[in-house]
Design a protein around this motif. Structure first.
Motif, PDB file in Angstrom:
ATOM      1  N   LEU A 211       0.879  -1.175   0.000  1.00  9.20           N
ATOM      2  CA  LEU A 211       0.000   0.000   0.000  1.00  9.20           C
ATOM      3  C   LEU A 211       0.912   1.219   0.000  1.00  9.20           C
ATOM      4  O   LEU A 211       1.495   1.575   1.021  1.00  9.20           O
ATOM      5  CB  LEU A 211      -0.902   0.011   1.244  1.00  9.20           C
ATOM      6  N   ALA A 212       1.088   1.811  -1.178  1.00  7.33           N
ATOM      7  CA  ALA A 212       2.017   2.940  -1.311  1.00  7.33           C
ATOM      8  C   ALA A 212       1.265   4.248  -1.176  1.00  7.33           C
ATOM      9  O   ALA A 212       0.080   4.326  -1.508  1.00  7.33           O
ATOM     10  CB  ALA A 212       2.727   2.875  -2.661  1.00  7.33           C
ATOM     11  N   GLU A 213       1.975   5.282  -0.688  1.00  9.87           N
ATOM     12  CA  GLU A 213       1.294   6.553  -0.445  1.00  9.87           C
ATOM     13  C   GLU A 213       1.081   7.357  -1.717  1.00  9.87           C
ATOM     14  O   GLU A 213       0.237   8.231  -1.758  1.00  9.87           O
ATOM     15  CB  GLU A 213       2.019   7.393   0.614  1.00  9.87           C
ATOM     16  N   SER A 214       1.885   7.049  -2.753  1.00 13.14           N
ATOM     17  CA  SER A 214       1.729   7.840  -3.978  1.00 13.14           C
ATOM     18  C   SER A 214       2.190   7.039  -5.183  1.00 13.14           C
ATOM     19  O   SER A 214       2.974   6.095  -5.057  1.00 13.14           O
ATOM     20  CB  SER A 214       2.575   9.117  -3.881  1.00 13.14           C
TER      21      SER A 214
ATOM     22  N   VAL B 186      -2.590   2.193  -4.180  1.00 17.02           N
ATOM     23  CA  VAL B 186      -2.052   3.481  -3.781  1.00 17.02           C
ATOM     24  C   VAL B 186      -3.123   4.145  -2.942  1.00 17.02           C
ATOM     25  O   VAL B 186      -4.284   4.216  -3.342  1.00 17.02           O
ATOM     26  CB  VAL B 186      -1.710   4.347  -5.020  1.00 17.02           C
ATOM     27  N   GLY B 187      -2.745   4.567  -1.735  1.00 16.37           N
ATOM     28  CA  GLY B 187      -3.742   5.181  -0.874  1.00 16.37           C
ATOM     29  C   GLY B 187      -3.124   5.689   0.407  1.00 16.37           C
ATOM     30  O   GLY B 187      -1.948   5.462   0.668  1.00 16.37           O
ATOM     31  N   ASP B 188      -3.943   6.358   1.207  1.00 17.73           N
ATOM     32  CA  ASP B 188      -3.487   7.036   2.417  1.00 17.73           C
ATOM     33  C   ASP B 188      -3.588   6.082   3.611  1.00 17.73           C
ATOM     34  O   ASP B 188      -4.681   5.639   3.964  1.00 17.73           O
ATOM     35  CB  ASP B 188      -4.377   8.272   2.636  1.00 17.73           C
TER      36      ASP B 188
ATOM     37  N   VAL C 134      -7.053   1.289   4.629  1.00 20.76           N
ATOM     38  CA  VAL C 134      -6.212   0.262   5.249  1.00 20.76           C
ATOM     39  C   VAL C 134      -7.008  -1.029   5.446  1.00 20.76           C
ATOM     40  O   VAL C 134      -6.508  -2.124   5.166  1.00 20.76           O
ATOM     41  CB  VAL C 134      -5.623   0.763   6.587  1.00 20.76           C
ATOM     42  N   TYR C 135      -8.266  -0.923   5.891  1.00 16.49           N
ATOM     43  CA  TYR C 135      -9.076  -2.131   6.099  1.00 16.49           C
ATOM     44  C   TYR C 135      -9.272  -2.870   4.777  1.00 16.49           C
ATOM     45  O   TYR C 135      -9.182  -4.105   4.719  1.00 16.49           O
ATOM     46  CB  TYR C 135     -10.452  -1.796   6.704  1.00 16.49           C
ATOM     47  N   ALA C 136      -9.538  -2.116   3.715  1.00 10.91           N
ATOM     48  CA  ALA C 136      -9.764  -2.742   2.409  1.00 10.91           C
ATOM     49  C   ALA C 136      -8.489  -3.446   1.938  1.00 10.91           C
ATOM     50  O   ALA C 136      -8.524  -4.568   1.413  1.00 10.91           O
ATOM     51  CB  ALA C 136     -10.202  -1.693   1.390  1.00 10.91           C
ATOM     52  N   PHE C 137      -7.341  -2.790   2.145  1.00  8.74           N
ATOM     53  CA  PHE C 137      -6.049  -3.400   1.771  1.00  8.74           C
ATOM     54  C   PHE C 137      -5.828  -4.685   2.575  1.00  8.74           C
ATOM     55  O   PHE C 137      -5.431  -5.722   2.021  1.00  8.74           O
ATOM     56  CB  PHE C 137      -4.922  -2.393   2.032  1.00  8.74           C
ATOM     57  N   ALA C 138      -6.120  -4.624   3.870  1.00  7.56           N
ATOM     58  CA  ALA C 138      -5.879  -5.779   4.753  1.00  7.56           C
ATOM     59  C   ALA C 138      -6.706  -6.984   4.319  1.00  7.56           C
ATOM     60  O   ALA C 138      -6.282  -8.128   4.495  1.00  7.56           O
ATOM     61  CB  ALA C 138      -6.181  -5.409   6.204  1.00  7.56           C
TER      62      ALA C 138
END
Ligand SMILES: Nc1ncnc2c1ncn2[C@@H]1O[C@H](COP(=O)(O)OP(=O)(O)OP(=O)(O)O)[C@@H](O)[C@H]1O
Ligand SMILES: [Mg+2]
Length: 381
Positions: free
Chosen positions: A35-38, A50-52, A59-63
């Motif tokens: 999960l990269a910031e940019s 890519v997300g905050d 973060v929950y969706a990435f997890a």
């Protein structure tokens, strides 16, 4: 060979540390996602998202797409981490451990509780507190922001409390009742780092203690093993590393940064809970690199051998400079001139002082290895 492809590691943060986890993930047959910031982040090659990281839903969706969450940095808010844990996500290091790497005052309190030697310190809520500490310590002190510092940003050596008025003002504007960390200015002969890897089961491996050399607050060189002739210093450093790793219940790689004082004491400076700049030498210099070991540890796989592959290894950071010439030309020159040097590019936009890569040389004799690593890195100055 049996595949570990069923385990998918999710790394929050897309910097060079995440980037350097990618090759060992491939070799181990682990899947990895970042999960990269940019867009354009150093680890973009593996970044499917890519997300905050401060946005809980992101973060929950990435997890949900991975089996284990780990980190390239320590900045994910505790509230998000705890929610992940309560949703049953494996998070390594766990939030209760990570808190000690997120806030330098919380870290100092924990280190004091564990009884490991640390510099004199206090938490100063205002200039009056700070002046009291200065008066008791010969009029000089090191002041640090508790959160968010890196590469010496957030560290000032002061002799007058007014020199950090802007930081106190910022804390007051935050309104969270925060304090600054104030420490004695340590008279050190060298800085040391002990890297430790620990699995959820408690299995632990350590690398040899290394020396780190900082310039302008930024790590410039790492010498492995640390060239101190005081064996008791290395023993103390290793002992402290073991106490801290167990005491904070870390999972994954832990770096314990320390000072070796003129009079032979070892004092802990700070902790990082992720692969660390002081361990980059291990990619070539150790049987198992810190990046591979971190993945093994957070995936709860058996840890690898940490012995060195040569008697000496030296890592030199490449920083972005003001005069950015034609990089490809100098890169080819550097490769041609130093065939034994291993170059690592982070594929980052160079800015003055920004870490954009590193060079490692391994060999028989530390001074010669160091000279070659420095010469190789100089092509990029
Ligand atoms: N109490 C101290 N006495 C003397 N020097 C210090 C002290 N604290 C920090 N320093 C110097 O400043 C450097 C940066 O400090 P510190 O490691 O706390 O900050 P940081 O910005 O979080 O570092 P990092 O780059 O490791 O994230 C140290 O490596 C050391 O060279
Ligand atoms: Mg540091």
């Amino acid at each position: 060979m049996t595949q570990n492809g069923s385990i998918k590691i999710g790394v929050i943060g897309g910097g060079q540390l995440a980037r350097m986890m990618v090759p060992p993930a491939i070799h181990l047959g682990l899947r990895i996602s970042v999960l990269a910031e940019s867009e354009g982040a150093s680890a973009e090659r593996a970044a499917d998202v890519v997300g905050d990281y401060r946005d809980a839903e992101t973060v929950y969706a990435f997890a949900e797409t991975v089996d284990v969450i780990t980190f390239d940095h320590e900045h994910v808010p505790q509230s998000i981490l705890h929610e992940l844990v309560s949703r049953g996500v494996a998070v390594h290091p766990r939030p209760d451990a990570l808190q000690y790497a997120q806030d330098k005052i919380v870290m100092r309190e924990k280190l004091a509780e564990l009884g490991v030697p640390i510099p004199d310190w206090t938490a100063a809520a205002d200039e009056t507190d700070l002046q009291v500490f200065l008066d008791a310590h010969g009029g000089r002190a090191v002041v640090k922001t508790a959160r968010g510092g890196y590469d010496g940003k957030g560290v000032r050596v002061i002799s007058d409390a007014a020199e950090v008025r802007d930081w106190f003002t910022a804390l007051a504007e935050d309104g969270n009742g925060g304090s600054l960390l104030v420490e004695e200015l340590v008279d050190f002969v060298r800085e040391l780092s002990q890297l430790v890897a620990r699995r959820p089961s408690g299995e632990t491996r350590t690398w040899p203690v290394v020396e780190t050399i900082q310039r302008d607050g930024v790590c410039a060189e790492v010498l492995a093993p640390a060239p101190t002739d005081r064996a008791e210093v290395l023993e103390q450093a290793a002992g402290i590393g073991a106490i801290v790793a167990e005491g904070v219940d870390v999972t994954g790689v832990l770096a314990v940064e320390m000072f070796e004082t003129r009079d032979g004491r070892v004092l802990v400076n700070e902790l990082a809970m992720r692969p660390h700049n002081s361990g980059h030498f291990s990619i070539e210099g150790s049987v198992t690199s810190q990046f591979e070991q971190h993945l093994r540890a957070v995936a709860d796989l058996p840890l690898g051998d940490t012995s060195m592959t040569a008697p000496a290894a030296v890592m030199v950071n490449v920083l972005g400079g003001p005069a950015e010439g034609p990089m490809p030309v100098r890169y080819a020159e550097a490769l041609a001139a130093h065939p034994r040097a291993k170059f690592h590019s982070y594929d980052k936009q160079p800015r003055p002082g920004r870490k954009v890569g590193h060079v490692t040389v391994t060999g028989e004799q530390l001074d010669a290895v160091r000279a070659e690593a420095v010469a190789a890195a100089q092509h990029f100055e």
